[in-house]
Write an enzyme that holds these catalytic residues in place. Structure first.
Site, PDB file in Angstrom:
ATOM      1  N   LEU A   1     -30.308 -10.368   0.420  1.00 30.79           N
ATOM      2  CA  LEU A   1     -30.216 -10.086   1.854  1.00 30.79           C
ATOM      3  C   LEU A   1     -28.758 -10.204   2.299  1.00 30.79           C
ATOM      4  O   LEU A   1     -28.127 -11.245   2.134  1.00 30.79           O
ATOM      5  CB  LEU A   1     -31.070 -11.070   2.651  1.00 30.79           C
ATOM      6  CG  LEU A   1     -32.561 -11.090   2.300  1.00 30.79           C
ATOM      7  CD1 LEU A   1     -33.328 -11.970   3.285  1.00 30.79           C
ATOM      8  CD2 LEU A   1     -33.140  -9.683   2.288  1.00 30.79           C
TER       9      LEU A   1
ATOM     10  N   ARG B   1     -19.645 -15.368  13.122  1.00 34.42           N
ATOM     11  CA  ARG B   1     -18.798 -16.559  13.175  1.00 34.42           C
ATOM     12  C   ARG B   1     -17.561 -16.482  12.262  1.00 34.42           C
ATOM     13  O   ARG B   1     -16.737 -17.376  12.253  1.00 34.42           O
ATOM     14  CB  ARG B   1     -19.634 -17.810  12.841  1.00 34.42           C
ATOM     15  CG  ARG B   1     -20.416 -18.287  14.055  1.00 34.42           C
ATOM     16  CD  ARG B   1     -21.343 -19.416  13.696  1.00 34.42           C
ATOM     17  NE  ARG B   1     -22.523 -18.930  12.985  1.00 34.42           N
ATOM     18  CZ  ARG B   1     -23.398 -19.713  12.366  1.00 34.42           C
ATOM     19  NH1 ARG B   1     -23.225 -21.010  12.333  1.00 34.42           N
ATOM     20  NH2 ARG B   1     -24.450 -19.190  11.758  1.00 34.42           N
TER      21      ARG B   1
ATOM     22  N   GLY C   1     -34.751 -10.064  11.438  1.00 32.53           N
ATOM     23  CA  GLY C   1     -35.167 -11.297  10.758  1.00 32.53           C
ATOM     24  C   GLY C   1     -35.297 -11.116   9.257  1.00 32.53           C
ATOM     25  O   GLY C   1     -35.374  -9.983   8.760  1.00 32.53           O
TER      26      GLY C   1
ATOM     27  N   GLY D   1     -26.852 -12.963   0.355  1.00 35.22           N
ATOM     28  CA  GLY D   1     -25.509 -12.478   0.016  1.00 35.22           C
ATOM     29  C   GLY D   1     -24.394 -13.426   0.399  1.00 35.22           C
ATOM     30  O   GLY D   1     -23.265 -13.277  -0.067  1.00 35.22           O
TER      31      GLY D   1
ATOM     32  N   ARG E   1       6.476  -8.152 -15.544  1.00 36.07           N
ATOM     33  CA  ARG E   1       5.572  -7.168 -14.922  1.00 36.07           C
ATOM     34  C   ARG E   1       4.706  -6.481 -15.974  1.00 36.07           C
ATOM     35  O   ARG E   1       4.893  -6.671 -17.170  1.00 36.07           O
ATOM     36  CB  ARG E   1       6.417  -6.179 -14.122  1.00 36.07           C
ATOM     37  CG  ARG E   1       7.039  -6.841 -12.886  1.00 36.07           C
ATOM     38  CD  ARG E   1       8.041  -5.937 -12.212  1.00 36.07           C
ATOM     39  NE  ARG E   1       7.476  -4.634 -11.939  1.00 36.07           N
ATOM     40  CZ  ARG E   1       8.190  -3.525 -11.726  1.00 36.07           C
ATOM     41  NH1 ARG E   1       9.515  -3.586 -11.744  1.00 36.07           N
ATOM     42  NH2 ARG E   1       7.602  -2.382 -11.481  1.00 36.07           N
TER      43      ARG E   1
ATOM     44  N   TYR F   1      15.676   4.797 -14.508  1.00 38.60           N
ATOM     45  CA  TYR F   1      15.097   5.776 -13.575  1.00 38.60           C
ATOM     46  C   TYR F   1      16.191   6.702 -13.065  1.00 38.60           C
ATOM     47  O   TYR F   1      17.224   6.242 -12.579  1.00 38.60           O
ATOM     48  CB  TYR F   1      14.472   4.992 -12.415  1.00 38.60           C
ATOM     49  CG  TYR F   1      13.691   5.817 -11.423  1.00 38.60           C
ATOM     50  CD1 TYR F   1      12.734   6.733 -11.850  1.00 38.60           C
ATOM     51  CD2 TYR F   1      13.906   5.665 -10.059  1.00 38.60           C
ATOM     52  CE1 TYR F   1      12.017   7.473 -10.931  1.00 38.60           C
ATOM     53  CE2 TYR F   1      13.189   6.396  -9.137  1.00 38.60           C
ATOM     54  CZ  TYR F   1      12.238   7.308  -9.573  1.00 38.60           C
ATOM     55  OH  TYR F   1      11.531   8.034  -8.649  1.00 38.60           O
TER      56      TYR F   1
ATOM     57  N   ALA G   1      31.291  -6.561 -22.883  1.00 40.18           N
ATOM     58  CA  ALA G   1      30.854  -6.940 -21.537  1.00 40.18           C
ATOM     59  C   ALA G   1      31.340  -5.926 -20.506  1.00 40.18           C
ATOM     60  O   ALA G   1      32.427  -5.360 -20.638  1.00 40.18           O
ATOM     61  CB  ALA G   1      31.386  -8.324 -21.201  1.00 40.18           C
TER      62      ALA G   1
ATOM     63  N   ARG H   1      34.801  -0.338 -21.051  1.00 38.95           N
ATOM     64  CA  ARG H   1      35.546  -1.077 -20.033  1.00 38.95           C
ATOM     65  C   ARG H   1      36.894  -0.413 -19.767  1.00 38.95           C
ATOM     66  O   ARG H   1      37.555   0.073 -20.688  1.00 38.95           O
ATOM     67  CB  ARG H   1      35.763  -2.478 -20.604  1.00 38.95           C
ATOM     68  CG  ARG H   1      36.161  -3.500 -19.629  1.00 38.95           C
ATOM     69  CD  ARG H   1      36.508  -4.755 -20.395  1.00 38.95           C
ATOM     70  NE  ARG H   1      35.369  -5.302 -21.142  1.00 38.95           N
ATOM     71  CZ  ARG H   1      35.505  -6.170 -22.145  1.00 38.95           C
ATOM     72  NH1 ARG H   1      36.684  -6.565 -22.554  1.00 38.95           N
ATOM     73  NH2 ARG H   1      34.443  -6.629 -22.757  1.00 38.95           N
TER      74      ARG H   1
END
Ligand code: UD1
Ligand code: MG
Length: 453
Positions: free
Chosen positions: A8, A15, A78, A101, A331, A385, A421, A438
């Site tokens: 049900l 509430r 009901g 439920g 990720r 990207y 670097a 560099r």
């Protein structure tokens, strides 16, 4: 025996003060109704029928992938009226188990007991004793202590209101009897509703035995009417999970601050610090250490992994003896091979990191494949990207990437190659050589710093 579970879930849930139907509010990361459906499924019923009303479209949309039979209750007249809507779809021989439920923590074992107690001459009723029976239907018993009826709070005399045994609402009985009783229910009561609970009296009149069963804990039968009760049941659930893991050999440094919103499998002697949130399906090996404030979402981890505080890991595989964090973000598609290291302020996405390789500080590594023993210097960025497509960066075994390098994909850094670097690498770097882009360093001997006059 044919079993039909009726859930049900047509009530409005006023509430909750919410635009979301009550049964879609989540407990342990899963809607209330999903908890009930899972308990129902565990009984292997022939059919699960859910009575819906308010906000029905959202509820049905959420569960569109499940084999559920939906029954619409236009007006909430009901619980008896709600169950009556399902009867045309149920055969007379079936045993019907009625669940709510918004009562999410009901255990499969309790329901199995109810179903097993049903035959043509018995009705199985789940009741419980509580010190706070207010609001519930009370169980009335005769001189022989046999249940004779259920009286709702609003219809009960002050004397009846003192009864501590309450109706949980969960009941199982043959459809044959429901079909006989429900069409004749009257709404002549304090709430003007068709009460399902009136069937108890009818069962007694028809000489059925009322088999009373009890849940293992009160939490199993507690309903959610407002957000306070929801939070309360969430804690009950989490406390039970925490206890289960501690008893199975996991150390939780603060079991009050452990949150499982999915499933967890874990080996022995793993230690989990405070405020760790586990979501989806997570597997942890033995002797793993998870630091404070870590979020793990769909992660598989081998033995002796160390995750330092404030790390967020999603859809990733972390093999044995790796170290991650603090403040790392792994990720989806990250796979760290044995004994790899990812340090602070490093983001890794869709990347395989080979055995013994290290990305220790402040880097972004996306769409990449790193061989064994690769050393990625601080501030290295894979430029994956181009504004339209993602491209791959490959770093072969023993490559060494100098700090603050940008690797413009697609690009391959050869085996044992060294990148100076600060380089921007946009062509493949050969094996075993130093490659550097560099600008040349110069000192200007004539230059003088301006001085204020
Ligand atoms: C009901 C029982 C009460 C029991 C209590 C346990 C009745 C008359 N009373 O009271 O004895 O102690 O549950 O929590 O059954 N629903 C519908 N359609 C309707 C009315 C209700 O689907 O027309 C659903 C609600 O969404 C809810 C469940 O039925 O999931 C129970 O309804 P609710 O109004 O909360 O019943 P209670 O007054 O709590
Ligand atoms: Mg209720």
């Amino acid at each position: 025996m044919e079993l039909v579970v009726v859930i049900l879930a047509a009530g409005k849930g006023s509430r909750m003060y919410s635009d979301l139907p009550k049964v879609l509010h989540q407990l342990a990361g899963k809607p209330l109704l999903a908890h009930v459906m899972d308990a129902a499924h565990s009984l292997n019923p022939q059919k699960i029928m859910t009575v819906y009303g308010h906000g029905g479209e959202a509820v049905q949309a959420y569960f569109k992938d499940r084999a559920i039979h939906w029954v619409f209750q236009k007006e909430q007249l009901g619980t008896g009226h709600a169950v009556a809507q399902t009867l045309p779809h149920i055969s007379d021989q079936a045993t019907v188990l009625i669940l709510y439920g918004d009562v999410p923590l009901i255990e499969s074992k309790t329901l199995q007991g109810l179903v097993a107690a049903v035959n043509q001459k018995t009705l199985a009723l789940l009741t419980v004793e509580t010190d706070q029976p207010q609001g519930y239907g009370r169980i009335l018993r005769d001189q022989n202590k046999q249940v004779c009826c259920v009286i709702e709070q609003k219809d009960a005399t002050p004397e009846q209101q003192k009864i501590r045994e309450i109706n949980t609402g969960m009941v199982a009985v043959s459809a044959h009897w429901l079909k006989r009783w429900l069409p004749t229910l009257k709404a002549n009561n304090a709430q003007g509703e068709y009460y399902l609970t009136d069937i108890i009296k009818r069962a007694v009149e028809d000489h059925l035995t009322i088999q009373v069963l009890h849940p293992q804990t009160l939490a199993e039968v507690e309903g959610v009417n407002d957000r306070k009760q929801l939070a309360c049941l969430e804690r009950c659930y989490q406390r039970a999970q925490a206890e289960k893991f501690m008893l199975a050999g996991v150390t939780l440094l603060d079991p009050q601050r452990f949150d499982l919103r999915g499933t967890l499998k874990v080996g022995k002697d793993t230690v989990i610090d405070a405020n760790v949130i586990i979501e989806g399906q997570v597997t942890l090996g033995s002797r793993v250490r998870i630091g404070a404030h870590v979020i793990l979402n769909n992660v598989i981890m081998g033995d002796e992994v160390i995750i330092k505080p404030f790390t967020h890991i999603e859809n990733a595989v972390i093999e044995a003896r790796c170290e991650v964090g603090p403040y790392a973000r792994l990720r989806p598609g990250t796979h760290l091979h044995h004994h790899a290291k990812v340090g602070n302020f490093v983001e890794v996405k869709d990347a395989i990191v080979g055995e013994d390789s290290k990305i220790n500080h402040l880097s972004y590594i996306g769409n990449a494949e790193l061989g064994k023993n690769v050393n990625v210097g601080a501030g290295t960025i894979t430029c994956n990207y181009d504004g339209a497509y993602k491209h791959k960066t490959t770093m072969k075994d023993n490559a060494f990437i100098g700090s603050n390098s940008a690797l413009v994909a697609p690009v391959v850094i050869g085996e044992g190659a060294t990148i100076g670097a600060g380089s921007v690498i946009y062509e493949n770097a050969p094996d075993g050589k130093l490659t550097i882009t560099r600008a040349k360093q110069e000192t200007n001997n004539r230059w003088q710093r301006p001085q204020k006059q």
